[in-house]
Enzyme design. Structure first.
Site, PDB file in Angstrom:
ATOM      1  CE1 TYR A 120      -2.910  -3.126   0.416  1.00  0.00           C
ATOM      2  CE2 TYR A 120      -3.514  -2.388   2.597  1.00  0.00           C
ATOM      3  CZ  TYR A 120      -3.636  -3.290   1.571  1.00  0.00           C
ATOM      4  OH  TYR A 120      -4.486  -4.356   1.699  1.00  0.00           O
ATOM      5  CG  HIS A 154      -0.840  -8.844   0.510  1.00  0.00           C
ATOM      6  ND1 HIS A 154      -0.458  -7.534   0.649  1.00  0.00           N
ATOM      7  CD2 HIS A 154      -2.149  -8.791   0.158  1.00  0.00           C
ATOM      8  CE1 HIS A 154      -1.479  -6.741   0.404  1.00  0.00           C
ATOM      9  NE2 HIS A 154      -2.519  -7.479   0.091  1.00  0.00           N
TER      10      HIS A 154
HETATM   11  N1  LIG Z   1      -5.561  -8.764   1.808  1.00  0.00           N
HETATM   12  C1  LIG Z   1      -5.919  -8.298   0.636  1.00  0.00           C
HETATM   13  O1  LIG Z   1      -5.560  -8.847  -0.408  1.00  0.00           O
HETATM   14  C2  LIG Z   1      -6.758  -7.101   0.544  1.00  0.00           C
HETATM   15  C3  LIG Z   1      -6.957  -6.334   1.660  1.00  0.00           C
HETATM   16  N2  LIG Z   1      -7.728  -5.203   1.599  1.00  0.00           N
HETATM   17  C4  LIG Z   1      -7.904  -4.436   2.842  1.00  0.00           C
HETATM   18  O2  LIG Z   1      -9.298  -4.293   3.089  1.00  0.00           O
HETATM   19  C5  LIG Z   1      -9.612  -2.896   3.182  1.00  0.00           C
HETATM   20  C6  LIG Z   1     -11.022  -2.648   2.692  1.00  0.00           C
HETATM   21  O3  LIG Z   1     -11.206  -3.066   1.366  1.00  0.00           O
HETATM   22  P1  LIG Z   1     -11.362  -2.057   0.143  1.00  0.00           P
HETATM   23  O4  LIG Z   1     -10.953  -2.767  -1.060  1.00  0.00           O
HETATM   24  O5  LIG Z   1     -10.656  -0.807   0.477  1.00  0.00           O
HETATM   25  O6  LIG Z   1     -12.915  -1.867  -0.009  1.00  0.00           O
HETATM   26  P2  LIG Z   1     -14.152  -1.415   0.934  1.00  0.00           P
HETATM   27  O7  LIG Z   1     -15.205  -2.438   0.705  1.00  0.00           O
HETATM   28  O8  LIG Z   1     -13.738  -1.132   2.309  1.00  0.00           O
HETATM   29  O9  LIG Z   1     -14.645  -0.105   0.218  1.00  0.00           O
HETATM   30  C7  LIG Z   1     -13.905   1.075   0.218  1.00  0.00           C
HETATM   31  C8  LIG Z   1     -14.593   2.034  -0.747  1.00  0.00           C
HETATM   32  O10 LIG Z   1     -15.898   2.331  -0.284  1.00  0.00           O
HETATM   33  C9  LIG Z   1     -16.012   3.735  -0.031  1.00  0.00           C
HETATM   34  N3  LIG Z   1     -16.745   3.873   1.227  1.00  0.00           N
HETATM   35  C10 LIG Z   1     -16.262   3.717   2.484  1.00  0.00           C
HETATM   36  N4  LIG Z   1     -17.212   3.909   3.397  1.00  0.00           N
HETATM   37  C11 LIG Z   1     -18.353   4.166   2.726  1.00  0.00           C
HETATM   38  C12 LIG Z   1     -19.664   4.461   3.125  1.00  0.00           C
HETATM   39  N5  LIG Z   1     -20.011   4.497   4.411  1.00  0.00           N
HETATM   40  N6  LIG Z   1     -20.590   4.690   2.165  1.00  0.00           N
HETATM   41  C13 LIG Z   1     -20.238   4.639   0.861  1.00  0.00           C
HETATM   42  N7  LIG Z   1     -19.014   4.380   0.411  1.00  0.00           N
HETATM   43  C14 LIG Z   1     -18.053   4.141   1.338  1.00  0.00           C
HETATM   44  C15 LIG Z   1     -14.606   4.265   0.033  1.00  0.00           C
HETATM   45  O11 LIG Z   1     -14.511   5.580  -0.469  1.00  0.00           O
HETATM   46  P3  LIG Z   1     -13.905   6.815   0.433  1.00  0.00           P
HETATM   47  O12 LIG Z   1     -12.528   6.426   0.860  1.00  0.00           O
HETATM   48  O13 LIG Z   1     -13.946   7.945  -0.521  1.00  0.00           O
HETATM   49  O14 LIG Z   1     -14.861   6.967   1.580  1.00  0.00           O
HETATM   50  C16 LIG Z   1     -13.856   3.324  -0.915  1.00  0.00           C
HETATM   51  O15 LIG Z   1     -14.017   3.744  -2.241  1.00  0.00           O
HETATM   52  C17 LIG Z   1      -8.517  -2.249   2.320  1.00  0.00           C
HETATM   53  O16 LIG Z   1      -8.416  -0.850   2.524  1.00  0.00           O
HETATM   54  C18 LIG Z   1      -7.323  -3.035   2.750  1.00  0.00           C
HETATM   55  O17 LIG Z   1      -6.874  -2.601   4.016  1.00  0.00           O
HETATM   56  C19 LIG Z   1      -8.357  -4.848   0.439  1.00  0.00           C
HETATM   57  C20 LIG Z   1      -8.161  -5.559  -0.720  1.00  0.00           C
HETATM   58  C21 LIG Z   1      -7.339  -6.748  -0.754  1.00  0.00           C
HETATM   59  O1  LIG Z   2      -5.413  -4.265  -1.594  1.00  0.00           O
HETATM   60  C1  LIG Z   2      -4.838  -5.336  -1.449  1.00  0.00           C
HETATM   61  O2  LIG Z   2      -4.395  -5.690  -0.357  1.00  0.00           O
HETATM   62  C2  LIG Z   2      -4.666  -6.240  -2.585  1.00  0.00           C
HETATM   63  O3  LIG Z   2      -3.933  -7.160  -2.520  1.00  0.00           O
HETATM   64  C3  LIG Z   2      -5.480  -6.048  -3.807  1.00  0.00           C
HETATM   65  O4  LIG Z   2      -5.973  -4.828  -3.962  1.00  0.00           O
HETATM   66  C4  LIG Z   2      -4.758  -6.551  -5.026  1.00  0.00           C
HETATM   67  O5  LIG Z   2      -3.649  -5.784  -5.247  1.00  0.00           O
HETATM   68  C5  LIG Z   2      -5.674  -6.611  -6.184  1.00  0.00           C
HETATM   69  O6  LIG Z   2      -6.837  -6.862  -6.036  1.00  0.00           O
HETATM   70  C6  LIG Z   2      -5.104  -6.390  -7.506  1.00  0.00           C
HETATM   71  O7  LIG Z   2      -6.136  -6.484  -8.426  1.00  0.00           O
END
Ligand SMILES: NC(=O)C1=CN([C@@H]2O[C@H](COP(=O)(O)OP(=O)(O)OC[C@H]3O[C@@H](n4cnc5c(N)ncnc54)[C@H](OP(=O)(O)O)[C@@H]3O)[C@@H](O)[C@H]2O)C=CC1
Ligand SMILES: O=C(O)C(=O)[C@@H](O)[C@H](O)C(=O)CO
Length: 275
Positions: free
Chosen positions: A54, A112
Site C-alpha cells: 500500500y 498477502h
Molecule cells: N488482503 C488483501 O488482499 C486485501 C486487503 N484489503 C484491505 O481491506 C480494506 C477494505 O477493502 P477495500 O478494497 O478498500 O474496499 P471497501 O469495501 O472497504 O470499500 C472502500 C470504498 O468504499 C467507499 N466507502 C467507504 N465507506 C463508505 C460508506 N459508508 N458509504 C459509501 N461508500 C463508502 C470508500 O470511499 P472513500 O474512501 O472515498 O470513503 C472506498 O471507495 C482495504 O483498505 C485493505 O486494508 C483490500 C483488498 C485486498
Molecule cells: O489491496 C490489497 O491488499 C490487494 O492485494 C489487492 O488490492 C490486489 O492488489 C488486487 O486486487 C489487484 O487487483
C-alpha cells in the site's frame, strides 16, 4: 449480541484482535493516510490494516504516534507483498515494514497472497518473526481451503487469521466453516464492495433499522463473527462505519443478507493471481 466498538476476538494464541479496523489500501501516503488513521483512532477504532504494497506504512506510523494513544492499545496489521516472498526476503521485508512504521513490533503479519512455490517458505519466516517476539500474531491472506491444508501440513504454528474478500455477494460459506473448525479467524476485505451498496435488500434493511446501507453490511460481518476492515479516507464515513453498535440485525435479516451470495468477486481470485 452485545458488541461494542471495543469488542475483540481471541486468536488461537490468546491475543485479542479488534473486530473492527480501518483499511487503508489506496489511501495516499502522507497527509491522506495520516488524517484517515487519526480520524479513525479518534472515532474509537483500535485496529489499522496496511501492507507493504500500500506504500503508506509511514503515514500509519505517524498517525499512531500523533494520536497520543499508547502503542500497545492499537492493533497494527501489515503484510508481505508477493515480490518480497521467500524466507530471507520476507525477513528483510518485515524489517523494512517496521522501519517505515517506525515501530518495534507489528501486531499481525500476513502473507498477502499465496504465491505458488513461495508461500510455505514465506510463512516459515513469519514463524521465525513470531518466535523472536517481533509480531504478536501471524496469518495469511487470500488463502483458499487447499492453500490452508497445504500450509498446515508442514507449518509449526497454525495461521491465526485468514484475511479474504468477503461481503454479501461473496459470503465464503465453505471457507468460513473450514476456518471456524480450525480456529482460524476470518477477516473480511472489501466488506463494503468498494462502496457499491445499492442492493435493494440492503437499502430496504437500511430503511427498516434507520441506518445506512454501509452500516447494515458491516453489522452483518460483525454478527457473523468476522473481523472487518472497511476503508475510507473521509472522516464522516470513517465515523459512519464505526457507528454500528446501537442496533442488531434480526436472525431472519442475517439470513436474507446471506441469501444475496452470488460468489461474485470484486478483487482477484487467489487461484489466478498474476500480479
Ligand atoms: N488482503 C488483501 O488482499 C486485501 C486487503 N484489503 C484491505 O481491506 C480494506 C477494505 O477493502 P477495500 O478494497 O478498500 O474496499 P471497501 O469495501 O472497504 O470499500 C472502500 C470504498 O468504499 C467507499 N466507502 C467507504 N465507506 C463508505 C460508506 N459508508 N458509504 C459509501 N461508500 C463508502 C470508500 O470511499 P472513500 O474512501 O472515498 O470513503 C472506498 O471507495 C482495504 O483498505 C485493505 O486494508 C483490500 C483488498 C485486498
Ligand atoms: O489491496 C490489497 O491488499 C490487494 O492485494 C489487492 O488490492 C490486489 O492488489 C488486487 O486486487 C489487484 O487487483
Amino acid at each position: 449480541m452485545s458488541l461494542t466498538i471495543n469488542s475483540t476476538v481471541e486468536l488461537l494464541n490468546g491475543i485479542e484482535m479488534p473486530c473492527l479496523g480501518l483499511g487503508v489500501w489506496r489511501a495516499k501516503d502522507g497527509q491522506e493516510t495520516e488524517n484517515a488513521v487519526l480520524a479513525a483512532l479518534q472515532a474509537g477504532y483500535r485496529s489499522i490494516d496496511t501492507a507493504s504494497m500500500y506504500r503508506n506504512e509511514q503515514g500509519v506510523g505517524r498517525a499512531v504516534r500523533a494520536s497520543g494513544i499508547p502503542r500497545e492499545q492499537i492493533f497494527v496489521t501489515t503484510k508481505v507483498w508477493n515480490d518480497e516472498q521467500g524466507f530471507d526476503n520476507t525477513l528483510k521485508a518485515f524489517r523494512n515494514s517496521l522501519d517505515r512504521l517506525e515501530m518495534d513490533y507489528a501486531d499481525l503479519y500476513l502473507v498477502h497472497w499465496p504465491v505458488v512455490g513461495k508461500y510455505k517458505e514465506t510463512y516459515r519466516a513469519l514463524e521465525e518473526l513470531y518466535d523472536q517476539g517481533l509480531v504478536r500474531a501471524i496469518g495469511v491472506s487470500n488463502f483458499n481451503i487447499h492453500h490452508l491444508e497445504d500450509l498446515m501440513g508442514s507449518c509449526r504454528i497454525k495461521p491465526m487469521v485468514n484475511q479474504v474478500e468477503m461481503h454479501p455477494l461473496l459470503t465464503q460459506k465453505k471457507l468460513f466453516a473450514f476456518c471456524r473448525k480450525e480456529g482460524i479467524q476470518l477477516e473480511s476485505w472489501r466488506p463494503l464492495m468498494q462502496g457499491r451498496l445499492d442492493l435493494p435488500l440492503i437499502q430496504q434493511l437500511a430503511a427498516k433499522y434507520g441506518k445506512t446501507s454501509a452500516q447494515i453490511v458491516l453489522r452483518w460481518h460483525l454478527q457473523l463473527g468476522v473481523v472487518t476492515i472497511p476503508k475510507s479516507t473521509q472522516e464522516g464515513r470513517i465515523r459512519e462505519n464505526a457507528d454500528l453498535f446501537d442496533f442488531e440485525l434480526e436472525p431472519e435479516d442475517m439470513n436474507r443478507i446471506d441469501g444475496l451470495n452470488e460468489d461474485q468477486r470484486f478483487g482477484a481470485d487467489p487461484d489466478h493471481i498474476d500480479f
